[in-house]
Design a protein around this motif. Structure first.
Motif, PDB file in Angstrom:
ATOM      1  N   PHE A   1       0.828  -1.202   0.000  1.00 14.62           N
ATOM      2  CA  PHE A   1       0.000   0.000   0.000  1.00 14.62           C
ATOM      3  C   PHE A   1       0.866   1.258   0.000  1.00 14.62           C
ATOM      4  O   PHE A   1       0.598   2.212  -0.747  1.00 14.62           O
ATOM      5  CB  PHE A   1      -0.918  -0.012   1.215  1.00 14.62           C
ATOM      6  N   GLU A   2       1.886   1.290   0.831  1.00 11.13           N
ATOM      7  CA  GLU A   2       2.743   2.475   0.896  1.00 11.13           C
ATOM      8  C   GLU A   2       3.527   2.659  -0.402  1.00 11.13           C
ATOM      9  O   GLU A   2       3.754   3.790  -0.834  1.00 11.13           O
ATOM     10  CB  GLU A   2       3.701   2.374   2.092  1.00 11.13           C
ATOM     11  N   TYR A   3       3.915   1.576  -1.028  1.00 13.15           N
ATOM     12  CA  TYR A   3       4.663   1.662  -2.288  1.00 13.15           C
ATOM     13  C   TYR A   3       3.762   2.003  -3.458  1.00 13.15           C
ATOM     14  O   TYR A   3       4.220   2.544  -4.466  1.00 13.15           O
ATOM     15  CB  TYR A   3       5.383   0.333  -2.541  1.00 13.15           C
ATOM     16  N   SER A   4       2.458   1.697  -3.331  1.00 12.55           N
ATOM     17  CA  SER A   4       1.534   1.892  -4.458  1.00 12.55           C
ATOM     18  C   SER A   4       1.303   3.364  -4.784  1.00 12.55           C
ATOM     19  O   SER A   4       0.751   3.681  -5.840  1.00 12.55           O
ATOM     20  CB  SER A   4       0.188   1.228  -4.148  1.00 12.55           C
ATOM     21  N   SER A   5       1.705   4.270  -3.895  1.00 17.35           N
ATOM     22  CA  SER A   5       1.527   5.687  -4.195  1.00 17.35           C
ATOM     23  C   SER A   5       2.341   6.118  -5.405  1.00 17.35           C
ATOM     24  O   SER A   5       2.035   7.126  -6.039  1.00 17.35           O
ATOM     25  CB  SER A   5       1.925   6.529  -2.978  1.00 17.35           C
ATOM     26  N   THR A   6       3.378   5.355  -5.737  1.00 16.67           N
ATOM     27  CA  THR A   6       4.191   5.649  -6.922  1.00 16.67           C
ATOM     28  C   THR A   6       3.976   4.649  -8.043  1.00 16.67           C
ATOM     29  O   THR A   6       4.652   4.720  -9.070  1.00 16.67           O
ATOM     30  CB  THR A   6       5.682   5.644  -6.534  1.00 16.67           C
TER      31      THR A   6
ATOM     32  N   LEU B   1      -0.111  -1.136  -9.214  1.00 18.56           N
ATOM     33  CA  LEU B   1      -0.164  -1.807  -7.917  1.00 18.56           C
ATOM     34  C   LEU B   1      -1.317  -1.274  -7.080  1.00 18.56           C
ATOM     35  O   LEU B   1      -1.974  -2.030  -6.351  1.00 18.56           O
ATOM     36  CB  LEU B   1       1.162  -1.606  -7.178  1.00 18.56           C
ATOM     37  N   GLN B   2      -1.605  -0.003  -7.202  1.00 18.87           N
ATOM     38  CA  GLN B   2      -2.721   0.598  -6.474  1.00 18.87           C
ATOM     39  C   GLN B   2      -4.050  -0.009  -6.897  1.00 18.87           C
ATOM     40  O   GLN B   2      -4.909  -0.315  -6.059  1.00 18.87           O
ATOM     41  CB  GLN B   2      -2.716   2.106  -6.707  1.00 18.87           C
TER      42      GLN B   2
ATOM     43  N   GLN C   1     -11.657   4.447  -1.986  1.00 19.29           N
ATOM     44  CA  GLN C   1     -10.882   5.458  -1.272  1.00 19.29           C
ATOM     45  C   GLN C   1      -9.380   5.263  -1.494  1.00 19.29           C
ATOM     46  O   GLN C   1      -8.616   6.242  -1.542  1.00 19.29           O
ATOM     47  CB  GLN C   1     -11.206   5.391   0.219  1.00 19.29           C
ATOM     48  N   ILE C   2      -8.948   4.009  -1.628  1.00 22.42           N
ATOM     49  CA  ILE C   2      -7.531   3.739  -1.896  1.00 22.42           C
ATOM     50  C   ILE C   2      -7.095   4.365  -3.211  1.00 22.42           C
ATOM     51  O   ILE C   2      -5.987   4.898  -3.338  1.00 22.42           O
ATOM     52  CB  ILE C   2      -7.273   2.216  -1.894  1.00 22.42           C
ATOM     53  N   VAL C   3      -7.984   4.324  -4.206  1.00 23.51           N
ATOM     54  CA  VAL C   3      -7.663   4.881  -5.523  1.00 23.51           C
ATOM     55  C   VAL C   3      -7.764   6.398  -5.515  1.00 23.51           C
ATOM     56  O   VAL C   3      -6.887   7.094  -6.059  1.00 23.51           O
ATOM     57  CB  VAL C   3      -8.593   4.278  -6.597  1.00 23.51           C
ATOM     58  N   ASN C   4      -8.791   6.929  -4.887  1.00 24.45           N
ATOM     59  CA  ASN C   4      -9.047   8.373  -4.952  1.00 24.45           C
ATOM     60  C   ASN C   4      -8.297   9.177  -3.898  1.00 24.45           C
ATOM     61  O   ASN C   4      -7.867  10.306  -4.173  1.00 24.45           O
ATOM     62  CB  ASN C   4     -10.556   8.632  -4.817  1.00 24.45           C
ATOM     63  N   ASP C   5      -8.158   8.626  -2.695  1.00 20.74           N
ATOM     64  CA  ASP C   5      -7.516   9.373  -1.603  1.00 20.74           C
ATOM     65  C   ASP C   5      -6.757   8.402  -0.699  1.00 20.74           C
ATOM     66  O   ASP C   5      -7.242   8.019   0.375  1.00 20.74           O
ATOM     67  CB  ASP C   5      -8.575  10.136  -0.811  1.00 20.74           C
TER      68      ASP C   5
END
Length: 332
Positions: free
Chosen positions: A60-65, A69-70, A89-93
């Motif tokens: 999850f923390e790596y998926s921001s880049t 993966l997100q 929410q994971i995708v949008n915020d």
């Protein structure tokens, strides 16, 4: 004049403080159990599931880049975990979804691998804690010291609490610490500062009633095999009873169409069936209800209150039984 005086004599030296006396019993019990090689192997195996929530938080923390993966994480949350709102929410915020996702992963660690490990671990060490003392009359040696029944019970319970903390609380705290270290900056601490407190509360919910029940079974018989059977039977029969009753209710509510609901309990929940009325029959599901509320993932307080009352009743009644059994032996 006798050479040897074998009568009782007053202890002239300084006594151990009252609050330390249970610790002496607990330390002795832990050291004796720790010598067993099979127990160390069980503890090591119980730590293996920590990999799953740790990988989940890392992804999850790596998926921001990594948008791909997100999307993959969102699909897992949407289908296997059945939380479509959290997936969106994971995708949008992602920042807003962090607290709930971490709580969900740590709760899953509590609910599935560690709860089953708890049942096995307590079933292996708890039945002998008091039953062995009753069979060998070792309790006479304990109470020949200035020791109260409450201190004796607290010391015996602390033995189980120590091992449960080793397989539940410590790994969960390690998962949280790992999540903080993998985060892009330390501002994540301000978003998730309450999760360690929730871990401690969920650990207490798990430890207190289960330990009380196991020690109560141990005090009811001088044969530890009876306590072992009662412990495992309680969990197995409760789990089976809940599954059978909820499945039967769901099939009846759906008009007997089992084929249309083979997708699992997630589809049955669409029928608006009250599964909570059977939950109190199963210690596993009762604990899960309260722990989910502790982590803030279950906001239905009206259905949590009965589960909390059941756990409190089990704890109080079990410790009352233990105390009564010990006092009865000392009164003979």
């Amino acid at each position: 004049m006798p050479i040897h005086d074998l009568g009782y004599r007053n202890w002239q030296e300084e006594r151990t403080a009252r609050f330390v006396r249970p610790w002496v019993i607990a330390r002795t019990g832990v050291s004796l159990i720790w010598r067993r090689r099979w127990l160390r192997n069980v503890l090591m195996l119980a730590w293996l599931p920590i990999v799953v929530p740790a990988l989940g938080i890392f992804a999850f923390e790596y998926s921001s880049t990594d948008p791909e993966l997100q999307q993959f994480i969102a699909q897992i949350v949407r289908k296997p975990l059945a939380q479509p709102e959290l997936a969106s929410q994971i995708v949008n915020d992602p920042e807003a979804a962090r607290h709930q996702l971490w709580s969900t992963l740590i709760l899953a660690f509590f609910r599935y691998p560690q709860l089953f490990a708890m049942v096995v671990l307590i079933g292996l060490i708890a039945p002998k804690l008091i039953s062995y003392d009753l069979r060998t009359k070792a309790y006479l040696m304990y109470f020949s010291r200035p020791l109260s029944p409450f201190q004796y019970i607290l010391g015996k319970s602390a033995v189980i609490w120590f091992f449960l903390a080793m397989i539940v609380t410590v790994p969960a705290m390690l998962v949280y610490l790992l999540g903080v270290l993998l985060s892009p900056d330390l501002s994540v601490v301000m978003q998730t500062w309450d999760i360690p407190l929730r871990i401690l509360a969920a650990s207490a919910v798990l430890m207190i009633p289960t330990t009380a029940l196991a020690v109560a079974y141990s005090s009811l018989s001088s044969e530890s095999r009876y306590a072992t059977f009662a412990w495992f039977a309680t969990w197995a029969m409760g789990f089976v009873a809940y599954q059978v009753l909820t499945s039967t209710t769901a099939v009846v509510a759906s008009g007997g169409d089992q084929g249309g609901h083979r997708g699992g309990r997630g589809n049955w929940e669409d029928l608006d069936i009250d599964f909570d009325r059977w939950r109190l029959l199963s210690p596993y599901h009762t604990l899960g209800k309260v722990q989910s509320w502790v982590f803030g993932l279950d906001t239905s307080s009206s259905t949590v209150v009965p589960a909390v009352l059941v756990l409190v009743t089990i704890s109080v009644l079990s410790y009352w039984i233990i105390r009564k059994r010990i006092i009865a032996r000392l009164s003979i």
